[in-house]
Design an enzyme around this catalytic site. Structure first.
Site, PDB file in Angstrom:
ATOM      1  N   VAL A  57      36.192  39.537  35.695  1.00 54.85           N
ATOM      2  CA  VAL A  57      35.222  40.630  35.738  1.00 54.85           C
ATOM      3  C   VAL A  57      35.694  41.528  36.872  1.00 54.85           C
ATOM      4  CG1 VAL A  57      32.813  41.251  36.177  1.00 54.85           C
ATOM      5  CG2 VAL A  57      33.353  39.218  34.806  1.00 54.85           C
ATOM      6  N   GLN A 109      45.317  42.152  41.986  1.00 54.45           N
ATOM      7  CA  GLN A 109      44.473  41.182  41.264  1.00 54.45           C
ATOM      8  C   GLN A 109      44.367  41.543  39.783  1.00 54.45           C
ATOM      9  OE1 GLN A 109      40.824  41.296  43.647  1.00 54.45           O
ATOM     10  NE2 GLN A 109      41.236  39.196  44.250  1.00 54.45           N
ATOM     11  N   GLY A 128      33.942  51.391  44.004  1.00 47.21           N
ATOM     12  CA  GLY A 128      33.486  51.283  45.402  1.00 47.21           C
ATOM     13  C   GLY A 128      32.324  50.318  45.592  1.00 47.21           C
ATOM     14  N   ASP A 156      27.197  45.632  49.166  1.00 45.30           N
ATOM     15  CA  ASP A 156      27.675  45.489  47.786  1.00 45.30           C
ATOM     16  C   ASP A 156      26.538  45.881  46.852  1.00 45.30           C
ATOM     17  OD1 ASP A 156      28.758  44.738  45.347  1.00 45.30           O
ATOM     18  OD2 ASP A 156      29.580  42.848  46.095  1.00 45.30           O
ATOM     19  N   ARG A 209      26.765  46.302  43.524  1.00 45.56           N
ATOM     20  CA  ARG A 209      27.111  46.099  42.120  1.00 45.56           C
ATOM     21  C   ARG A 209      26.023  45.365  41.341  1.00 45.56           C
ATOM     22  NH1 ARG A 209      33.045  43.718  42.856  1.00 45.56           N
ATOM     23  NH2 ARG A 209      32.033  42.951  44.731  1.00 45.56           N
TER      24      ARG A 209
HETATM   25  N1  GTP Z   1      32.466  50.548  49.330  1.00 46.66           N
HETATM   26  C1  GTP Z   1      33.709  50.056  49.349  1.00 46.66           C
HETATM   27  N2  GTP Z   1      34.190  49.554  48.200  1.00 46.66           N
HETATM   28  C2  GTP Z   1      35.431  49.038  48.242  1.00 46.66           C
HETATM   29  C3  GTP Z   1      36.207  49.008  49.407  1.00 46.66           C
HETATM   30  N3  GTP Z   1      37.401  48.432  49.099  1.00 46.66           N
HETATM   31  C4  GTP Z   1      37.333  48.122  47.791  1.00 46.66           C
HETATM   32  N4  GTP Z   1      36.160  48.481  47.261  1.00 46.66           N
HETATM   33  C5  GTP Z   1      35.634  48.283  45.904  1.00 46.66           C
HETATM   34  O1  GTP Z   1      35.366  46.905  45.793  1.00 46.66           O
HETATM   35  C6  GTP Z   1      35.389  46.530  44.420  1.00 46.66           C
HETATM   36  C7  GTP Z   1      36.172  45.230  44.319  1.00 46.66           C
HETATM   37  O2  GTP Z   1      35.465  44.287  45.047  1.00 46.66           O
HETATM   38  P1  GTP Z   1      36.119  43.249  46.013  1.00 46.66           P
HETATM   39  O3  GTP Z   1      35.127  42.972  47.105  1.00 46.66           O
HETATM   40  O4  GTP Z   1      37.513  43.702  46.425  1.00 46.66           O
HETATM   41  O5  GTP Z   1      36.349  41.972  45.160  1.00 46.66           O
HETATM   42  P2  GTP Z   1      35.302  41.202  44.195  1.00 46.66           P
HETATM   43  O6  GTP Z   1      35.330  41.873  42.862  1.00 46.66           O
HETATM   44  O7  GTP Z   1      33.969  41.062  44.859  1.00 46.66           O
HETATM   45  O8  GTP Z   1      35.913  39.767  44.174  1.00 46.66           O
HETATM   46  P3  GTP Z   1      37.191  39.233  43.406  1.00 46.66           P
HETATM   47  O9  GTP Z   1      36.698  38.828  42.056  1.00 46.66           O
HETATM   48  O10 GTP Z   1      37.662  38.082  44.204  1.00 46.66           O
HETATM   49  O11 GTP Z   1      38.179  40.369  43.342  1.00 46.66           O
HETATM   50  C8  GTP Z   1      35.985  47.711  43.676  1.00 46.66           C
HETATM   51  O12 GTP Z   1      34.909  48.402  43.023  1.00 46.66           O
HETATM   52  C9  GTP Z   1      36.574  48.574  44.780  1.00 46.66           C
HETATM   53  O13 GTP Z   1      36.552  49.962  44.462  1.00 46.66           O
HETATM   54  C10 GTP Z   1      35.673  49.537  50.603  1.00 46.66           C
HETATM   55  O14 GTP Z   1      36.259  49.513  51.672  1.00 46.66           O
HETATM   56  N5  GTP Z   1      34.413  50.055  50.527  1.00 46.66           N
END
Ligand code: GTP
Ligand code: ZN
Length: 205
Positions: free
Chosen positions: A50, A70, A93, A126, A128
């Site tokens: 995802v 990834q 983001g 976060d 999301r």
């Molecule tokens: N707000 C913000 N979003 C970020 C930043 N760096 C990456 N992102 C966003 O973070 C999201 C990815 O989340 P991650 O925290 O890297 O990883 P994850 O999806 O929670 O976990 P994994 O499944 O292990 O990859 C994407 O939507 C990126 O655009 C940042 O510094 N600030």
């Protein structure tokens, strides 16, 4: 139904020829896609990812994060197995959008970490929402996932909404000198399980 299926097509990639399924999220107008390979509706747990949109990492080769690496590793792992799904969610983001991410990066250039920057802009660390995953997976006939992620909160969010996560498959890849602090902050403040080795466990090649 919060999402409606629109159409599906072939998507040849360097890794495999996937099928791309397009969905429209009615409440927001966001357009999401699922890449699938093989028979994912046979009931057995499906290798899955995802993935949240990261234009900078996924398309522009940014080294600030580990997203592009990834994404590539997940697609390669699915190709190797000949079966799997990748949900590509348009929640850039961590849900704040591209331009707010640029604002957050600007604050990070000034010394803030990824969580502090979001908070200074008035956002949660976060934002999301994984609510659309269930109807998308139901459409695909996927009953259970072997989920490639380092984020236990993502596993919990999916499990809480009724998605069976049979296994968490670590995805340790994309470490570089520019994202050392970023990855450390994810581990320390966001609960990510980064592991000690700088290799991709879903792609040990
Ligand atoms: N707000 C913000 N979003 C970020 C930043 N760096 C990456 N992102 C966003 O973070 C999201 C990815 O989340 P991650 O925290 O890297 O990883 P994850 O999806 O929670 O976990 P994994 O499944 O292990 O990859 C994407 O939507 C990126 O655009 C940042 O510094 N600030
Ligand atoms: Zn990224």
């Amino acid at each position: 139904m919060p999402v409606v299926f629109v159409a599906a097509c072939k998507l040849p990639t360097p890794f495999a020829e996937f099928t791309m399924h397009g969905f429209l999220e009615k409440a927001t107008g966001r357009e999401h896609v699922v890449l699938s390979l093989g028979d994912v509706a046979d009931g057995a747990p499906v290798l899955g990812r995802v993935h949240s949109e990261c234009l900078t990492g996924d398309a522009l080769f940014s080294q600030r994060c580990d997203c592009g690496s990834q994404l590539e590793a997940a697609m390669q792992a699915i190709a190797r197995e000949g079966r799997g799904v990748l949900l590509y969610l348009r929640q850039e983001g961590r849900g704040i959008g591209l331009l707010n991410k640029v604002r957050a990066y600007e604050l990070q250039d000034g010394g803030a970490d990824t969580v502090e920057a979001n908070e200074r802009l008035g956002f949660a660390a976060d934002q999301r929402d994984y609510g659309i995953c269930l109807p998308m997976l139901e459409h695909m006939g996927v009953k259970s996932l072997r989920l490639m992620t380092n984020n236990p909160r993502k596993v919990k969010a999916l499990t809480d909404m009724g998605i069976t996560v049979a296994e968490r498959v670590p995805l340790h890849t994309g470490h570089n000198p520019h994202n050392k602090l970023y990855l450390a902050t994810k581990a320390n403040k966001l609960g990510h399980m980064m592991g000690s080795q700088h290799q991709n466990e879903a792609d040990p090649a």
